[in-house]
Design an enzyme around this catalytic site. Structure first.
Site, short mmCIF file in Angstrom:
data_model
loop_
_atom_site.label_atom_id
_atom_site.label_comp_id
_atom_site.label_asym_id
_atom_site.label_seq_id
_atom_site.Cartn_x
_atom_site.Cartn_y
_atom_site.Cartn_z
CG ASN A 103 -2.05 1.77 1.29
OD1 ASN A 103 -2.56 1.70 0.53
ND2 ASN A 103 -2.12 1.73 2.66
CG HIS A 105 -0.33 5.82 4.96
ND1 HIS A 105 -1.76 5.99 5.30
CD2 HIS A 105 -0.71 6.90 6.11
CE1 HIS A 105 -2.46 6.15 6.01
NE2 HIS A 105 -1.60 7.29 6.56
CB SER A 132 5.14 5.28 4.42
OG SER A 132 5.55 5.84 5.53
CG ASP A 141 -2.69 2.98 7.41
OD1 ASP A 141 -2.82 2.76 6.13
OD2 ASP A 141 -3.31 4.06 7.67
C1 GAR Z 1 -2.82 9.26 -2.32
O1 GAR Z 1 -2.37 10.10 -1.86
C2 GAR Z 1 -2.64 8.13 -1.65
O2 GAR Z 1 -1.94 8.04 -0.71
C3 GAR Z 1 -4.00 7.90 -0.30
O3 GAR Z 1 -5.14 8.24 -0.95
C4 GAR Z 1 -4.57 8.62 -2.13
C5 GAR Z 1 -4.88 8.52 -3.53
O4 GAR Z 1 -4.90 9.09 -4.89
N1 GAR Z 1 -4.39 6.56 -0.18
C6 GAR Z 1 -4.92 6.54 1.33
O5 GAR Z 1 -4.89 7.36 1.69
C7 GAR Z 1 -4.94 5.64 1.72
N2 GAR Z 1 -5.73 5.34 3.39
P1 GAR Z 1 -5.08 8.74 -5.62
O6 GAR Z 1 -6.33 8.06 -6.18
O7 GAR Z 1 -4.82 10.27 -6.82
O8 GAR Z 1 -3.20 7.82 -6.57
#
Ligand code: GAR
Length: 184
Positions: A103, A105, A132, A141
Site C-alpha cells: 500500500n 500511505h 510510505s 497501515d
Molecule cells: C493518495 O494520496 C494515497 O496515498 C492516499 O489516497 C490518495 C489517492 O490518490 N491513500 C490513502 O489515504 C490510503 N489510506 P490517487 O487515487 O490519485 O492515487
C-alpha cells in the site's frame, strides 16, 4: 514478470504512475475498484487494461471480497498494490494474500496512520511530511515499511497544498519501491 493487480477507489493517479512504469520489473494484469464510478477505472479501461468493478453495497463484505479475490486470481495476479483503495481488507483476505499486498500511505509511518494525514501533520507543527510504501497486514497501515519519501511542510501550507506536494513524491516513490521489493 511478476503479475500485479492494482486496487483503486477514486482518482487513481498512483495507479497511473504504476501503469506507466510497468513493463520493467512487473506487469499490471488488472485494475479493480470497489467504486464502479471511480475515475481511475475509466482511465485503466481506456488504456486497454482489464478492469473489475464491484461495490460491496448490498452484497456485504464477505461476498464482495470473495468475488474480488476470484477476479484477481482469474486475471493471474500474484501481488496486489493498493493505490488509494479506501476500504479496509478483512483479516481473511489479508491472510489469503499474506506478504503479497503493498500500500502507499500519505504520511511518514509510523506517524499518522488512518485518515486526514496532512491536516494532522500541519496541526502537529511538523517540519516535514511524506509518504510510505508498506506491506499490508491485519493492522491498519502497520506492516513493514519498504520505502519513504520526505517533503517539506512550508509556511502557509494547508492540507490541500501539502497533499499535492506529497502526491508528486508518491508518484516517484511507488513504482521504484514496488520494483525493488519484487526483485528482492
Ligand atoms: C493518495 O494520496 C494515497 O496515498 C492516499 O489516497 C490518495 C489517492 O490518490 N491513500 C490513502 O489515504 C490510503 N489510506 P490517487 O487515487 O490519485 O492515487
Amino acid at each position: 514478470l511478476p503479475k500485479v493487480a492494482i486496487l483503486v477507489s477514486g482518482r487513481g493517479s498512483n495507479m497511473q504512475s504504476l501503469v506507466r512504469a510497468a513493463g520493467d520489473g512487473y506487469e499490471v494484469v488488472v485494475v479493480a475498484s470497489d467504486r464502479p464510478e471511480a475515475a481511475g477505472l475509466a482511465w485503466a479501461r481506456e488504456q486497454g487494461i482489464p478492469t473489475f468493478a464491484l461495490s460491496p453495497k448490498g452484497i456485504g463484505k464477505a461476498a464482495y471480497e470473495a468475488a474480488l479475490d476470484a477476479a484477481l486470481r482469474a486475471a493471474g495476479a500474484e501481488y496486489i498494490a493498493l493505490a488509494g483503495y479506501m476500504r479496509l481488507l478483512s483479516d481473511r483476505f489479508v491472510a489469503d494474500w499474506r506478504g503479497r499486498i503493498v500500500n502507499i500511505h500519505p504520511s511518514l509511518l509510523p506517524k499518522y496512520k488512518g485518515l486526514d494525514t496532512h491536516a494532522r501533520a500541519i496541526e502537529a507543527g511538523d517540519a516535514e511530511a511524506g509518504c510510505s510504501v508498506h506491506v499490508v497486514t491485519e493492522e491498519l497501515d502497520g506492516g513493514a515499511v519498504l520505502g519513504q519519501a520526505n517533503v517539506p511542510i512550508l509556511p502557509g501550507d494547508d492540507a490541500e497544498t501539502l497533499a499535492s506536494r506529497v502526491l508528486e513524491a508518491e508518484h516517484q516513490l511507488y513504482p521504484r519501491v514496488l520494483k525493488e521489493w519484487l526483485a528482492r
